[in-house]
Write a protein that holds these residues in place. Structure first.
Motif, PDB file in Angstrom:
ATOM      1  N   ARG A  47     -62.373  92.350  21.343  1.00 46.78           N
ATOM      2  CA  ARG A  47     -62.567  91.251  20.398  1.00 46.78           C
ATOM      3  C   ARG A  47     -61.247  90.878  19.720  1.00 46.78           C
ATOM      4  NH1 ARG A  47     -64.498  86.486  19.114  1.00 46.78           N
ATOM      5  NH2 ARG A  47     -64.701  86.169  16.868  1.00 46.78           N
ATOM      6  N   SER A  48     -60.420  91.861  19.415  1.00 49.87           N
ATOM      7  CA  SER A  48     -59.138  91.542  18.776  1.00 49.87           C
ATOM      8  C   SER A  48     -58.254  90.729  19.721  1.00 49.87           C
ATOM      9  CB  SER A  48     -58.418  92.820  18.334  1.00 49.87           C
ATOM     10  OG  SER A  48     -57.882  93.529  19.439  1.00 49.87           O
ATOM     11  N   MET A  49     -58.289  91.035  21.031  1.00 45.57           N
ATOM     12  CA  MET A  49     -57.526  90.237  21.996  1.00 45.57           C
ATOM     13  C   MET A  49     -58.137  88.845  22.142  1.00 45.57           C
ATOM     14  SD  MET A  49     -54.920  89.866  23.912  1.00 45.57           S
ATOM     15  CE  MET A  49     -54.224  91.532  23.936  1.00 45.57           C
ATOM     16  N   ASP A  50     -59.464  88.745  22.086  1.00 43.01           N
ATOM     17  CA  ASP A  50     -60.104  87.430  22.107  1.00 43.01           C
ATOM     18  C   ASP A  50     -59.591  86.559  20.964  1.00 43.01           C
ATOM     19  OD1 ASP A  50     -61.624  88.394  24.218  1.00 43.01           O
ATOM     20  OD2 ASP A  50     -63.426  88.719  23.000  1.00 43.01           O
ATOM     21  N   GLU A  51     -59.547  87.134  19.786  1.00 39.21           N
ATOM     22  CA  GLU A  51     -59.108  86.365  18.617  1.00 39.21           C
ATOM     23  C   GLU A  51     -57.663  85.923  18.765  1.00 39.21           C
ATOM     24  OE1 GLU A  51     -60.032  89.213  15.608  1.00 39.21           O
ATOM     25  OE2 GLU A  51     -62.071  88.443  15.304  1.00 39.21           O
ATOM     26  N   HIS A  52     -56.820  86.798  19.316  1.00 39.97           N
ATOM     27  CA  HIS A  52     -55.432  86.411  19.582  1.00 39.97           C
ATOM     28  C   HIS A  52     -55.390  85.260  20.588  1.00 39.97           C
ATOM     29  CE1 HIS A  52     -51.224  86.621  20.843  1.00 39.97           C
ATOM     30  NE2 HIS A  52     -51.656  86.759  22.084  1.00 39.97           N
ATOM     31  N   PHE A  53     -56.131  85.392  21.682  1.00 38.53           N
ATOM     32  CA  PHE A  53     -56.136  84.363  22.720  1.00 38.53           C
ATOM     33  C   PHE A  53     -56.610  83.018  22.177  1.00 38.53           C
ATOM     34  CE2 PHE A  53     -58.575  82.516  26.446  1.00 38.53           C
ATOM     35  CZ  PHE A  53     -57.454  82.010  27.083  1.00 38.53           C
ATOM     36  N   LEU A  54     -57.598  83.062  21.301  1.00 41.60           N
ATOM     37  CA  LEU A  54     -58.168  81.816  20.774  1.00 41.60           C
ATOM     38  C   LEU A  54     -57.305  81.160  19.707  1.00 41.60           C
ATOM     39  CD1 LEU A  54     -61.911  82.934  20.499  1.00 41.60           C
ATOM     40  CD2 LEU A  54     -60.958  81.293  22.139  1.00 41.60           C
ATOM     41  N   SER A  55     -56.378  81.889  19.118  1.00 43.99           N
ATOM     42  CA  SER A  55     -55.658  81.340  17.961  1.00 43.99           C
ATOM     43  C   SER A  55     -54.140  81.295  18.102  1.00 43.99           C
ATOM     44  CB  SER A  55     -56.011  82.144  16.708  1.00 43.99           C
ATOM     45  OG  SER A  55     -55.611  83.505  16.855  1.00 43.99           O
ATOM     46  N   ALA A  56     -53.556  82.132  18.936  1.00 41.88           N
ATOM     47  CA  ALA A  56     -52.091  82.199  19.017  1.00 41.88           C
ATOM     48  C   ALA A  56     -51.537  80.941  19.680  1.00 41.88           C
ATOM     49  CB  ALA A  56     -51.660  83.435  19.793  1.00 41.88           C
ATOM     50  N   PRO A  57     -50.400  80.445  19.227  1.00 40.89           N
ATOM     51  CA  PRO A  57     -49.774  79.295  19.878  1.00 40.89           C
ATOM     52  C   PRO A  57     -49.343  79.663  21.291  1.00 40.89           C
ATOM     53  CG  PRO A  57     -48.288  80.248  18.254  1.00 40.89           C
ATOM     54  CD  PRO A  57     -49.604  80.928  18.075  1.00 40.89           C
ATOM     55  N   PRO A  58     -49.237  78.677  22.173  1.00 43.23           N
ATOM     56  CA  PRO A  58     -48.934  78.978  23.579  1.00 43.23           C
ATOM     57  C   PRO A  58     -47.705  79.839  23.777  1.00 43.23           C
ATOM     58  CG  PRO A  58     -49.601  76.695  23.362  1.00 43.23           C
ATOM     59  CD  PRO A  58     -49.489  77.238  21.966  1.00 43.23           C
ATOM     60  N   GLU A  59     -46.651  79.601  23.036  1.00 43.98           N
ATOM     61  CA  GLU A  59     -45.407  80.344  23.246  1.00 43.98           C
ATOM     62  C   GLU A  59     -45.498  81.794  22.781  1.00 43.98           C
ATOM     63  OE1 GLU A  59     -45.130  78.102  19.327  1.00 43.98           O
ATOM     64  OE2 GLU A  59     -45.810  77.692  21.392  1.00 43.98           O
ATOM     65  N   GLU A  60     -46.569  82.157  22.079  1.00 40.96           N
ATOM     66  CA  GLU A  60     -46.775  83.532  21.618  1.00 40.96           C
ATOM     67  C   GLU A  60     -48.040  84.155  22.209  1.00 40.96           C
ATOM     68  OE1 GLU A  60     -44.644  85.155  19.753  1.00 40.96           O
ATOM     69  OE2 GLU A  60     -43.309  83.437  19.474  1.00 40.96           O
ATOM     70  N   ASN A  61     -48.735  83.429  23.053  1.00 48.21           N
ATOM     71  CA  ASN A  61     -50.052  83.827  23.537  1.00 48.21           C
ATOM     72  C   ASN A  61     -49.900  84.735  24.768  1.00 48.21           C
ATOM     73  OD1 ASN A  61     -52.758  83.588  24.839  1.00 48.21           O
ATOM     74  ND2 ASN A  61     -53.104  82.170  23.136  1.00 48.21           N
ATOM     75  N   LEU A  62     -50.185  86.018  24.599  1.00 50.74           N
ATOM     76  CA  LEU A  62     -49.922  86.983  25.664  1.00 50.74           C
ATOM     77  C   LEU A  62     -50.651  86.660  26.974  1.00 50.74           C
ATOM     78  CD1 LEU A  62     -49.754  90.502  23.962  1.00 50.74           C
ATOM     79  CD2 LEU A  62     -48.043  88.699  24.060  1.00 50.74           C
ATOM     80  N   PRO A  63     -51.960  86.376  26.957  1.00 51.60           N
ATOM     81  CA  PRO A  63     -52.616  86.064  28.237  1.00 51.60           C
ATOM     82  C   PRO A  63     -52.020  84.839  28.917  1.00 51.60           C
ATOM     83  CG  PRO A  63     -54.254  86.593  26.570  1.00 51.60           C
ATOM     84  CD  PRO A  63     -52.951  86.447  25.852  1.00 51.60           C
ATOM     85  N   LEU A  64     -51.730  83.806  28.147  1.00 52.49           N
ATOM     86  CA  LEU A  64     -51.151  82.604  28.743  1.00 52.49           C
ATOM     87  C   LEU A  64     -49.773  82.892  29.322  1.00 52.49           C
ATOM     88  CD1 LEU A  64     -51.129  79.615  29.409  1.00 52.49           C
ATOM     89  CD2 LEU A  64     -50.353  79.159  27.066  1.00 52.49           C
ATOM     90  N   LEU A  65     -48.947  83.621  28.586  1.00 57.54           N
ATOM     91  CA  LEU A  65     -47.605  83.928  29.085  1.00 57.54           C
ATOM     92  C   LEU A  65     -47.675  84.765  30.369  1.00 57.54           C
ATOM     93  CD1 LEU A  65     -45.845  84.718  25.699  1.00 57.54           C
ATOM     94  CD2 LEU A  65     -45.404  82.741  27.184  1.00 57.54           C
ATOM     95  N   LEU A  66     -48.584  85.733  30.411  1.00 60.06           N
ATOM     96  CA  LEU A  66     -48.733  86.545  31.614  1.00 60.06           C
ATOM     97  C   LEU A  66     -49.155  85.673  32.797  1.00 60.06           C
ATOM     98  CD1 LEU A  66     -48.315  89.593  32.082  1.00 60.06           C
ATOM     99  CD2 LEU A  66     -50.772  89.903  31.718  1.00 60.06           C
ATOM    100  N   ALA A  67     -50.044  84.714  32.547  1.00 59.02           N
ATOM    101  CA  ALA A  67     -50.478  83.798  33.604  1.00 59.02           C
ATOM    102  C   ALA A  67     -49.337  82.892  34.053  1.00 59.02           C
ATOM    103  CB  ALA A  67     -51.655  82.959  33.115  1.00 59.02           C
ATOM    104  N   LEU A  68     -48.560  82.398  33.113  1.00 59.70           N
ATOM    105  CA  LEU A  68     -47.460  81.497  33.466  1.00 59.70           C
ATOM    106  C   LEU A  68     -46.414  82.211  34.307  1.00 59.70           C
ATOM    107  CD1 LEU A  68     -47.058  79.557  30.094  1.00 59.70           C
ATOM    108  CD2 LEU A  68     -48.008  78.676  32.247  1.00 59.70           C
TER     109      LEU A  68
END
Length: 553
Positions: free
Chosen positions: A299-320
């Motif tokens: 749940r804590s990672m969900d909250e990060h994913f849902l709220s962090a800006p793209p340049e700080e968003n760990l799942p998005l950065l890993l995907a990119l």
């Protein structure tokens, strides 16, 4: 954004990848001593180091623009809102609801219109699971002969096995309340290897199949039920059986009492289901508090994913980074290297999570994809991998990106061993980056007194090209909470890649044809069967198998 905006962003990525030295990494460190500081991110207790890849500021900007053009954020929000984003199966995708409090307000859109209160059903199921787990552990629920349960065998396959097995391997200790065993393969040698370790009087059997029709699972379930019945009688065996399923008619016919059936919903895909009733084996074997912490970490990672800006968003950065490697540099394999033996099943879980989700060749609209999609995922825990396939990563013809997972603090007292483990993980990533040049090899061999002719003979074989990309994920420690964070991180990475590639990451039609063909072949392997209509190779093999079994046509 429009399709043209997406394709413009993709064109920029391809253009950046065509620059001379686009895959070079050492030069980036030479030019920027602060590269680690600028290209690592921290969130939810996880440090993600991207600096040992060939991204620079321009590439990262291009990748973030691609995410905007692909509307990753908007699609993420649609998923969280319970919209039907699994378009081929007309389902919402709400595994995040499984680890959220009801107050989070998750609800799932229904194909016929309207919404289902996802939070309410999750809360009810979790409470039933908690009560059942407590009753098993306290002995309020016992086996047919009055003995307490000490072992739980989970019978499932795919998402009903890989996720729970991975978590159980990571969290179980000798102090845990029950011993977990997992039976997946239809090959009965699997059962024969497990059976001698079990006492039927103290074994609880979980049958994990949403439809309760999965061929391999039901074949194994019938075998284990027969074993229980031979030792406990038919009525006694029923007291040892539990179902994780939505098909209550089939579970009743199998002999499982309705109060022993724990269901889940269509908006939970199998490879995302360990947080649901499918995780009951985790709660039973490791304890409810551990399972609750696993959910809380996710749940804590969900909250990060849902709220962090793209340049700080760990799942998005890993995907990119994966998109850059696959689509920019043409690297079509990916190694998962957890330097913690407790994560020995983590690569297998990610194989299903990523390859079943991302192995697609058409877009959401049914058109052929314009870009490569999912890479081949493989892996082993370190340091085993170093004595297995790391040779190819260091000196093979094509670079293979790798994810190193390191844990700073172990859960054992053997500090020397853990330092050795960490030193090897760090060294492998550094060696992939640095490589070894001809002057370095020559100097090292001369210092060792090697004759010049021997140096010349061996020199080509001892060179390492370097510039091999890797990412490192560093955890302070591995426990139920941080494991939940880590698994959820990769789940959201998969979502982001699905959005970037415009594919449905939540269906799996590719597994259907093999199942259908197996049903037609099965009666042909019966003693009285006959070889049917197949391609010549398959027909020939069936004939040879029948002959080897003493059943010629």
């Amino acid at each position: 954004m429009t399709l043209s905006a997406r394709e413009t962003a993709w064109a920029r990525i391809h253009s950046l990848a065509q620059r001379p030295g686009a895959g070079s990494i050492r030069a980036l460190f030479d030019a920027d001593p602060e590269r680690f500081r600028r290209f690592h991110r921290r969130a939810c207790g996880i440090l993600l180091d991207l600096s040992k890849t060939s991204i620079d500021d321009e590439v990262l900007a291009g990748l973030l623009e691609l995410a905007r053009a692909a509307r990753v954020t908007e699609r993420r929000d649609a998923m969280a809102a319970g919209q039907i984003i699994n378009q081929t199966e007309r389902r919402a995708v709400l595994h995040m609801a499984l680890r959220a409090p009801r107050s989070a307000g998750f609800r799932a859109a229904l194909p016929e219109g309207g919404y289902e209160d996802a939070g309410a059903s999750v809360e009810e199921t979790l409470e039933r699971m908690r009560q059942f787990t407590h009753a098993i552990h306290t002995g309020d629920i016992r086996g047919a002969t009055g003995e307490t349960f000490t072992d739980v065998i989970n019978i499932g396959i795919g998402g009903s096995d890989l996720g729970p097995f991975m978590v159980g391997r990571a969290l179980w200790t000798v102090r845990s309340p029950m011993r977990p065993l997992y039976l997946a393969n239809a090959d009965a040698h699997n059962w024969e290897a497990i059976r001698p370790r079990l006492n039927p009087h103290r074994t609880l059997m979980l049958v994990a199949s949403k439809t309760f029709t999965t061929a391999e699972t039901m074949a194994n379930a019938r075998v284990v039920r027969g074993w229980l019945e031979r030792n406990l009688g038919e009525a006694g065996a029923r007291r040892h059986m539990v179902a994780l399923s939505t098909n209550t008619e089939a579970t009743t016919a199998f002999g499982i009492a309705p109060e022993r059936v724990f269901g889940f919903h269509d908006w939970v895909g199998g490879r995302f289901s360990l947080w649901s009733a499918i995780g009951l084996s985790i709660a039973l074997s490791c304890g409810w508090d551990e399972f609750a912490q696993l959910l809380a970490g996710a749940r804590s990672m969900d909250e990060h994913f849902l709220s962090a800006p793209p340049e700080e968003n760990l799942p998005l950065l890993l995907a990119l980074i994966t998109a850059w490697h696959v689509n920019g540099l043409g690297l079509k394999a990916h190694a998962i290297l957890p330097y913690d033996h407790r994560l020995s099943r983590f690569p297998a879980h990610l194989q299903q999570l990523e390859m079943e989700s991302l192995g697609k060749r058409v877009t959401l609209s049914g058109e052929p994809v314009r870009h490569e999609t999912g890479p081949v995922i493989f892996g082993e825990p370190g340091t085993n991998a170093q004595h297995s396939f790391m040779q190819l990563l260091h000196q093979g013809t094509t670079p293979v990106p790798a994810d190193f997972v390191l844990v700073a603090n172990p859960n054992h007292p053997y500090a020397d061993n853990h330092r050795l483990l960490l030193a090897n993980g760090l060294a492998q990533a550094e060696a992939l980056l640095r490589g070894r040049t001809a002057p370095e090899v020559t100097e090292e061999m001369r210092r060792a007194g090697t004759p010049e002719e021997e140096i010349a003979r061996l020199l080509p074989h001892r060179l390492f090209p370097g510039d091999r990309p890797s990412t490192t994920l560093l955890l302070e420690r591995l426990d139920a909470y941080t494991l939940g964070q880590l698994v959820a991180l990769y789940e959201h990475k998969v979502f982001c890649l699905g959005a970037l590639w415009d594919i449905d990451a939540f269906d799996q039609w590719g597994v259907e044809l093999g199942k259908q063909l197996a049903k037609s072949i099965l009666p042909e392997l019966e003693p009285a069967g006959r070889v049917g209509s197949h391609d010549p190779s398959t027909a020939g093999l069936i004939g040879r198998i029948r002959a080897m079994q003493g059943n010629p046509d």
